[in-house]
Design a protein around this motif. Structure first.
Motif, mmCIF file in Angstrom:
data_model
loop_
_atom_site.group_PDB
_atom_site.id
_atom_site.type_symbol
_atom_site.label_atom_id
_atom_site.label_comp_id
_atom_site.label_asym_id
_atom_site.label_seq_id
_atom_site.Cartn_x
_atom_site.Cartn_y
_atom_site.Cartn_z
ATOM 1 N N ASN A 479 13.641 -16.675 36.820
ATOM 2 C CA ASN A 479 14.919 -16.939 36.160
ATOM 3 C C ASN A 479 14.957 -16.296 34.782
ATOM 4 O O ASN A 479 15.965 -15.691 34.402
ATOM 5 C CB ASN A 479 15.145 -18.450 35.998
ATOM 6 N N ALA A 480 13.860 -16.477 34.016
ATOM 7 C CA ALA A 480 13.828 -15.944 32.659
ATOM 8 C C ALA A 480 14.091 -14.435 32.681
ATOM 9 O O ALA A 480 14.917 -13.930 31.917
ATOM 10 C CB ALA A 480 12.496 -16.257 31.999
ATOM 11 N N ASP A 510 13.140 -18.000 26.745
ATOM 12 C CA ASP A 510 13.688 -16.642 26.835
ATOM 13 C C ASP A 510 14.841 -16.500 25.859
ATOM 14 O O ASP A 510 15.362 -17.498 25.338
ATOM 15 C CB ASP A 510 14.129 -16.324 28.272
ATOM 16 N N VAL A 528 23.027 -25.763 42.770
ATOM 17 C CA VAL A 528 23.928 -25.706 41.607
ATOM 18 C C VAL A 528 23.522 -24.538 40.721
ATOM 19 O O VAL A 528 22.350 -24.348 40.429
ATOM 20 C CB VAL A 528 23.864 -27.016 40.790
ATOM 21 N N GLY A 544 15.966 -23.010 43.118
ATOM 22 C CA GLY A 544 14.690 -22.817 42.408
ATOM 23 C C GLY A 544 14.337 -23.961 41.481
ATOM 24 O O GLY A 544 13.243 -24.536 41.572
ATOM 25 N N LEU A 545 15.264 -24.350 40.595
ATOM 26 C CA LEU A 545 14.953 -25.396 39.617
ATOM 27 C C LEU A 545 14.832 -26.766 40.283
ATOM 28 O O LEU A 545 14.044 -27.600 39.842
ATOM 29 C CB LEU A 545 16.016 -25.436 38.511
#
Ligand code: ADP
Length: 803
Positions: A479-480, A510, A528, A544-545
């Protein structure tokens, strides 16, 4: 369970307040009701008391008046003074009661022109002896004709009686009063007759009477002088019975000496209340008993049952009356039954959904491996630009779909509670090394700076799930990198101790696009994304989160986020980590055995997977034989001798479980062959079903070299049951496939040097051949000293198989 007694306490309090209120009300009302009649009666009592006392006094003073009249008659007779004296002495001797003295007081010189004062005054002593007293006749003492009692009646008409004020008698020292009256001889005023009364007995009587009736008495004579006073106190609001009586104008005031009317009324009210108090108390107790039985107890019982039925279950109490409480119980039970049914439905549908997702993603993943592998191979061939562009789109879409499938599978597994954490020792440095090699390159490619800092000791080993820790880091760093267009990405590792437990704290920062506040609360929810355009701009599933959070919680930790739109994002992860002793490198080395000449049967319907396993096993020295389903596997075992079977589960015709059961049922030594269940199915049930069908252990796909080595070592007894280890070692020889396996290990360990060495070996090995695709693949990798990607490895594996 929490013990509740507030209802009981409340009802006791309410009843106590009610009781107090009732008693006050009864007291108040009684007071108002009883006070006026009490006051009236008291007034009447006092009036009658004052009358009784005054008539008693009047009567006591009446009889001396008779004696006075007698003395006047003696004076009027004009007889010889000696005779008069004799009669008077006789009169006083006979009289009793209050008249203690008296006599005749002739006008000076009326009888005898030589004698100034010739009073005939007699006194009766207490013993009854009557003496004549002459002292008044001494002119040197001033005489009697100037005394008030004399002058008051001098020359007054016959029959006039005048009472003197009360005085203290000089001889007897008692309170006295004198009545005087004139007498006439031959129509001429001749003197004054007197009678003296002692008030002693009168005072005694009044005091006794007042004492007896609790009265305060004040008697005053006509001049207002106090004659008798007993306990006479005037308080505010007190009633005074005032009465004037007798010819002598005396006044009597009577009060209630001890208590006011209010006191009496209060006494009466207290008595009433004392009488009703026990009755009231009984009523209240009875009321409490009834309320407790009919209301509080059932409610408390219901509360207990509700407590016990928090996880489900109905309220089961024997409540008979058909009232609101019964209605409450029934409604609760109906609702519970309904909710339980709904819960069952929801669970069933979640399970069905997850199972469906798992199956479908597994089923799609297998052919997708083929699609992507083939696309990769095709991309390495000569293609027109148009063809390359379309093929690249095909590959990217497929790749995206794989990511999606993997995440869905992972998430459904976690959601179903199937995810169980492994516990194996590993050094934190190995994780730091792997993220550094991957994300350093990716960041540099994107023009970002990438920095890892760690306050944790370089020698730190943990006993935890390495793969899941890496998954957390990869998801956050993906993600970063994805959401940062310029600036930097930083990762920091520290250790913290909370409640005596060791935690690893990972902070990923980040300088990317950031997340707005409204989205911050939602990003850990599945599917989401911060904004609807994210998928279009950056891709991703929104899972992912959610996966990171679930894993962090499974590891007794959590994740939080801070972000500012346009400025960047910081994720803070806390994971409980058990510290482990570092493992000795030698300990792992000794597990390497020689497998040359051992025969392995690879049972796998997917060709790519078959090729990969084949490569692995031949690299180790195994002779590989491949079949495409369970049916063929059973036939192969019947026909040939093998030392090991690598058994897939999901296959056409006959699955791995059935095939294993049939092999185990064979009537020969072969039924005892070592079988490894190889499955991409991450669900524990499938693994357990395979184990109970008879596989010796599970080697999960994609196969991990280390894990495979461990298993081979652990089951070496069974592996070498048909051929000895010595025979195998003698047969051992080097081959290119072994190099490929070593390459897999180097890539897994992110060991650039070793990978470079192996790639160079393979390149040299293939140099004399004419295999252009392989060389084209290897050359840039060797040149840039970079690690091959998973797709490049797959392609290399497939190509080397052909070689
Ligand atoms: P995905 O990245 O697949 O969309 P995630 O669950 O990993 O799903 O992330 C959810 C959303 O959170 C992302 O779509 C993105 O909007 C936001 N997000 C996550 N990490 C970052 C980050 N480092 N910077 C900005 N936004 C982020």
């Amino acid at each position: 369970m929490v013990k509740r007694s507030s209802l009981k306490r409340k009802s006791i309090l309410v009843l106590a307040i009610y009781l107090a209120f009732f008693i006050t009300a009864v007291g108040g009302v009684s007071y108002l009701v009883v006070e006026p009649p009490i006051r009236e009666q008291l007034t009447r009592n006092l009036d009658s008391r004052s009358k009784i006392i005054s008539s008693e006094i009047e009567a006591s003073l009446e009889s001396p008046l008779g004696i006075l009249q007698g003395i006047v008659s003696i004076g009027n007779s004009g007889k010889d003074a000696n005779l008069q004296a004799e009669i008077l002495q006789h009169l006083f001797a006979m009289s009793d009661g209050a008249s203690v003295s008296g006599g005749l007081w002739p006008l000076p010189y009326v009888d005898d022109s030589t004698t100034h004062y010739a009073s005939l005054f007699f006194n009766r002593a207490k013993d009854g002896v009557v003496d004549r007293i002459h002292s008044w006749n001494n002119p040197a003492l001033g005489g009697y004709d100037g005394e008030g009692w004399y002058t008051d009646v001098e020359n007054k008409p016959l029959g006039t009686v005048v009472w003197s004020p009360v005085y203290i008698d000089a001889f007897t020292h008692v309170q006295m009063i004198t009545a005087s009256s004139p007498y006439y001889v031959d129509g001429q005023f001749a003197g004054v007759a007197t009678v003296d009364l002692s008030l002693e007995s009168l005072i005694e009587y009044v005091q006794k009477h007042a004492k007896e009736h609790g009265l305060g008495v004040l008697i005053r004579d006509g001049q207002g002088e106090v004659v008798i006073e007993h306990n006479f106190k005037v308080a505010e609001d007190i009633y005074i019975s005032e009465h004037k009586f007798g010819h002598f104008d005396w006044t009597i005031d009577v009060v209630n000496a001890n208590r006011l009317v209010a006191d009496q009324a209060y006494d009466l009210v207290t008595k009433v209340e004392m009488g009703i108090m026990p009755i009231m108390l009984l009523c209240v107790l009875f009321g409490y008993f009834v309320i407790n039985r009919s209301l509080i107890d059932p409610i408390a019982h219901i509360a207990r049952e509700v407590d016990d039925s928090k996880q489900g279950g109905i309220i089961d109490i024997n409540y008979r009356s058909d009232d609101e409480i019964k209605h409450l119980i029934n409604a609760f039970n109906q609702k519970t039954v309904f909710l339980e049914q709904e819960k069952k439905n929801a669970l069933a549908s979640t399970r069905a959904k997850s199972a469906f997702l798992a199956t479908i993603s597994h089923e799609i993943r297998t052919p997708m491996n083929g699609v992507l592998g083939t696309a990769q191979i095709l991309l390495k061939t000569d293609l027109s630009d148009e063809q390359r562009k379309h093929l690249k789109t095909l590959y990217d879409s497929g790749d995206h779909m794989m990511v999606l499938l993997n995440e869905i599978l992972d998430f459904s597994k976690i959601e179903q509670g199937h995810l169980e954490l492994e516990k194996e020792p590993f050094p934190l440095e190995s994780i730091i090394g792997s993220i550094n090699s991957v994300y350093h390159t990716l960041s540099v490619e994107k023009g970002l700076s990438f920095k890892i800092s760690s306050d944790v000791s370089k020698q730190r080993w943990y006993l935890s799930d390495k793969a899941r820790l890496r998954q957390i880091l990869f998801n956050l760093l993906n993600n970063a990198v994805k959401f940062t267009l310029k600036g930097s990405i930083e990762v920091n590792f520290t250790e913290v101790t909370l409640d005596g437990k060791n935690y690893l704290n990972i902070i990923v920062t980040d300088s990317g696009v950031g997340i707005d506040n409204a989205a911050l609360e939602k990003i850990f929810k599945p599917f989401v994304q911060a904004e609807s355009s994210t998928t279009r701009r950056f891709g991703g599933t929104g899972l992912g989160l959610a996966i990171v959070k679930q894993i962090a919680q499974l590891m007794h930790g959590d994740i939080s986020v801070q972000s500012k739109l346009g400025q960047g994002t910081t994720f803070d992860v806390l994971l409980e980590m058990e510290v482990s002793q570092p493992l000795q490198a030698e300990g792992r080395k000794h597990k390497k055995l020689s497998y040359t000449g051992l025969r392995v049967l690879i049972v796998e319907d997917n060709r790519t997977n078959t090729a990969i396993i084949n490569t692995f096993m031949s690299g180790k020295g195994f002779e590989c034989y491949c079949v495409g389903d369970g049916e063929e596997a059973v036939q192969a075992v019947r026909a040939n001798e093998f030392d090991l079977i690598m058994m897939d589960n999901h296959m056409p015709h006959k699955d791995g479980i059935t095939a294993t059961q049939e092999i185990r049922a064979l009537q020969s030594d072969r039924s005892n062959i070592l079988i490894f269940g190889c499955t991409a199915d991450l669900f524990k049930e499938t693994q357990e079903r395979m184990l109970s069908a008879g596989v010796d252990c599970i080697v999960s796909k994609p196969i991990d070299e280390q894990e495979l080595d461990d298993m081979l070592y652990r089951y070496s007894d069974k592996l070498y049951q048909f051929k000895s280890l010595d025979d195998c070692q003698a047969a051992a020889s080097f081959n290119a496939e072994q190099q490929l396996v070593s390459l897999y290990i180097a890539v897994e360990d992110r060991n650039h040097e070793q990978a470079y060495e192996i790639l160079s070996n393979i390149f040299t090995y293939l140099a004399p051949t004419d295999h252009r695709s392989v060389k084209e693949l290897l050359a840039p990798l060797i040149q840039s000293k970079s690690l091959p990607s998973q797709q490049e490895l797959d392609v290399l594996t497939v190509l080397l198989k052909d070689v």
